[in-house]
Design a protein around this motif. Sequence first.
Motif, mmCIF file in Angstrom:
data_model
loop_
_atom_site.group_PDB
_atom_site.id
_atom_site.type_symbol
_atom_site.label_atom_id
_atom_site.label_comp_id
_atom_site.label_asym_id
_atom_site.label_seq_id
_atom_site.Cartn_x
_atom_site.Cartn_y
_atom_site.Cartn_z
ATOM 1 N N ASP A 154 -8.401 -0.795 8.662
ATOM 2 C CA ASP A 154 -7.275 -0.419 7.790
ATOM 3 C C ASP A 154 -6.070 -1.238 8.221
ATOM 4 O O ASP A 154 -5.427 -0.924 9.230
ATOM 5 C CB ASP A 154 -6.972 1.075 7.903
ATOM 6 C CG ASP A 154 -8.051 1.929 7.258
ATOM 7 O OD1 ASP A 154 -8.121 1.934 6.025
ATOM 8 O OD2 ASP A 154 -8.832 2.556 7.996
ATOM 9 N N LEU A 194 -8.707 -1.788 3.299
ATOM 10 C CA LEU A 194 -8.735 -0.344 3.522
ATOM 11 C C LEU A 194 -10.180 0.110 3.675
ATOM 12 O O LEU A 194 -11.058 -0.329 2.918
ATOM 13 C CB LEU A 194 -8.088 0.402 2.344
ATOM 14 C CG LEU A 194 -6.632 0.034 2.036
ATOM 15 C CD1 LEU A 194 -6.213 0.607 0.694
ATOM 16 C CD2 LEU A 194 -5.699 0.524 3.139
ATOM 17 N N SER A 195 -10.404 1.033 4.616
ATOM 18 C CA SER A 195 -11.780 1.455 4.897
ATOM 19 C C SER A 195 -12.233 2.635 4.043
ATOM 20 O O SER A 195 -13.230 3.262 4.336
ATOM 21 C CB SER A 195 -11.922 1.811 6.377
ATOM 22 O OG SER A 195 -11.177 2.983 6.655
ATOM 23 N N ILE A 196 -11.484 2.886 2.962
ATOM 24 C CA ILE A 196 -11.825 4.030 2.094
ATOM 25 C C ILE A 196 -13.290 3.941 1.656
ATOM 26 O O ILE A 196 -13.719 2.927 1.101
ATOM 27 C CB ILE A 196 -10.985 4.020 0.794
ATOM 28 C CG1 ILE A 196 -9.498 3.933 1.106
ATOM 29 C CG2 ILE A 196 -11.275 5.248 -0.070
ATOM 30 C CD1 ILE A 196 -8.650 3.601 -0.127
ATOM 31 N N ASN A 232 0.837 -1.201 0.000
ATOM 32 C CA ASN A 232 0.000 0.000 0.000
ATOM 33 C C ASN A 232 0.873 1.253 0.000
ATOM 34 O O ASN A 232 0.396 2.350 -0.250
ATOM 35 C CB ASN A 232 -0.902 0.018 1.231
ATOM 36 C CG ASN A 232 -1.938 1.119 1.159
ATOM 37 O OD1 ASN A 232 -2.761 1.115 0.256
ATOM 38 N ND2 ASN A 232 -1.885 2.072 2.068
ATOM 39 N N THR A 241 -1.195 7.075 5.161
ATOM 40 C CA THR A 241 -1.623 5.849 4.495
ATOM 41 C C THR A 241 -2.165 4.843 5.500
ATOM 42 O O THR A 241 -2.597 3.770 5.116
ATOM 43 C CB THR A 241 -0.454 5.205 3.741
ATOM 44 O OG1 THR A 241 0.595 4.975 4.677
ATOM 45 C CG2 THR A 241 0.036 6.084 2.620
ATOM 46 N N SER A 242 -2.134 5.194 6.800
ATOM 47 C CA SER A 242 -2.552 4.215 7.809
ATOM 48 C C SER A 242 -4.063 4.161 7.943
ATOM 49 O O SER A 242 -4.596 3.312 8.634
ATOM 50 C CB SER A 242 -1.924 4.540 9.154
ATOM 51 O OG SER A 242 -2.284 5.848 9.546
ATOM 52 N N GLY A 243 -4.779 5.063 7.271
ATOM 53 C CA GLY A 243 -6.232 5.021 7.286
ATOM 54 C C GLY A 243 -6.814 5.595 8.567
ATOM 55 O O GLY A 243 -6.099 5.990 9.486
ATOM 56 N N ASP A 244 -8.141 5.618 8.636
ATOM 57 C CA ASP A 244 -8.838 6.177 9.796
ATOM 58 C C ASP A 244 -9.052 5.138 10.893
ATOM 59 O O ASP A 244 -9.311 5.487 12.028
ATOM 60 C CB ASP A 244 -10.202 6.726 9.360
ATOM 61 C CG ASP A 244 -10.046 7.898 8.403
ATOM 62 O OD1 ASP A 244 -9.050 8.647 8.548
ATOM 63 O OD2 ASP A 244 -10.892 8.050 7.503
ATOM 64 N N CYS A 276 -15.385 -2.599 2.336
ATOM 65 C CA CYS A 276 -14.061 -1.970 2.284
ATOM 66 C C CYS A 276 -13.460 -2.128 0.886
ATOM 67 O O CYS A 276 -14.044 -2.768 0.007
ATOM 68 C CB CYS A 276 -13.131 -2.615 3.310
ATOM 69 S SG CYS A 276 -13.546 -2.212 5.028
#
Lengths: 447, 164
Positions: free
Chosen positions: A258, A272-274, A228, A249-252, A309
């Motif tokens: 994430d 990833l929780s994007i 990633n 880049t570690s996400g929320d 996700c």
Amino acid sequence: MATRADLPAPTESPRPSPQGRPITEWDELVDLQQRTVSPRVFTDSDVYQAEQERIFARCWLYVAHDSQIPRPGDFVTNYMGEEPVIVCRDAEGRVRVFINSCRHRGMRLCRLDAGNTRMFQCPYHGWTYDVQGRLVGVPQYHEAYYGELKREEWGLLEVPRVESYRGFIFASLAEAGESLDAYLGEMKWYLDIVLNRTAAGWGMLPGVHKWSVKGNWKLAAEQFGGDNYHVTVGHESMVRLGLVPPGKTSGDEPWVRDFQVRTDKGHGWINLSIADPPAITEVTGAYQARVQIEARHRLQPAQSALVGCTYVGTVFPNCSLLSFAGFLTVRLWQPRGPKRIEVWSWGMVEREAPPAVVELARKMQILTFSPSGIFEQDDGEMWGESVEAMGGVYRRRFPLNYQMGAGYGRRDPEKPGLIHPPSTEIGVFGFYEQWRALMSGEMGAHT
Amino acid sequence: MSAVELRLEFEDLLYYEAWLLDHDRLEEWLALCAEQVRYWAPVRANVPRGAEDWARPHMLAHFDEDKGSLALRVQRIRTGVAHADEPPARVRHLVTNVRVLDGDDEAATVTSNFIVFKNRRGREECLFVGCREDRWRRIDGAWKLEERLIILDHDVTENITVLF
């Protein structure tokens, strides 16, 4: 079974390391302590040739999806490494995989991408096989062979093991070994989040994206299995256009939604929780809500919490999947020499998805991850220029660094594998740990 | 307008369009597209003669664009960090075999063949060959591209970093 005698000859003599530890060839190629990988792993033709035997002739390889061959006689052609194969549903409904080469002169038996047939007739001299692989027709059998050819001994070469997991058909050229179920191991838990979330399951869109890029197949496989780190710079154009969230880049939700996983057997998964942008959820929202409800009934709570996700993963060695912005692509990194990959990428949609959701998924896959994809193009550039730049006699003496995150992975009681928030290379290096074990013979042929 | 005049008009238009693409005038090229343009390039397959059907519903394609996604592709190039085209490739469109079908002063179906040559950093060189079936419409006095079907002659392509 591969033996030590099959090993590629070392190109340099073993020599003592600075610590006085003797360096075997395999330590030099993949150093488990330093967590480094030699450029030769990606550029040497002897390593590549050994891979054909030790990786591609041994591992379970993805060959087709059930939905491509629903009826008896349906077939698709594909490759297992460099070995051309026909994946065929026989008259009894069983899936068989044959080497796509006539037993007489080796001619490619079937030159179509897909179809339905009762027989495969070789276009060269006409030897003809049924869909069970039996040699059932030999021109001039009596006049030219005097009726003496033992037809029962000259059936198609059949790939010895074929198994499937939730409609995904895998085959192995090894006569014996662990089941597909055992081979997928911990990865099944993550695959199920996608593949088992609805009862109806997935089907293939018609057509296959096929394109040829410079690069070594492992660079593509490792990236999908756990890189990633490249996204914010490799795809910087997409960050600038607002299609990738900038910054961290570690996400929320690090560790929770994430994270990346190094599973057993060399597989890797990025979760990833994007959230999808409003333009997508406007179309897919109602359907996704239905999927969420169904998934809660079918999956473990820890799995259903991850439905919706973005996922990227690699099933060792060369099958990757990516689900992002409403689509799911499954692809093979077909090895074509140390510095060439032929990518075969399929588009999948859930069988019960409404037409508008299917159409959006198709268009998003075309726009983002296809030969013209606005993400995909960047990746092709990296894989190609890496193998061109790292293979020189001087450069290749110095290894590549895979140390990110080493020692910081954790076990989660609810999720299998070793997990770590993005970015990390624990999954990527796990790929090379498996690769080394198979290549060096540390792992028996039957595991 | 006579058939010959119409063909000359479209030859000029297609050559101009090719010139825009070859000279990095992508915004001007985009302006030739109608607001409702469909720009698509289905994947090809090795199937029995006559059996190929790229109009199958939900068929994968190398492109299936509207004006918004074409604009996004142009904007991406303009970020300066679209790595597969930075430094940019040298690209040349050769357009031939122009035929006007069903044409009048308001709308026309135009077919043409193309070879697109791409060269970048020596070893990265490829050709894309195919034909196009266009639907053009005169909007506010100017021809605009309403639909372009691009039929590539490749079953396995290279990284497609060009427009056709």
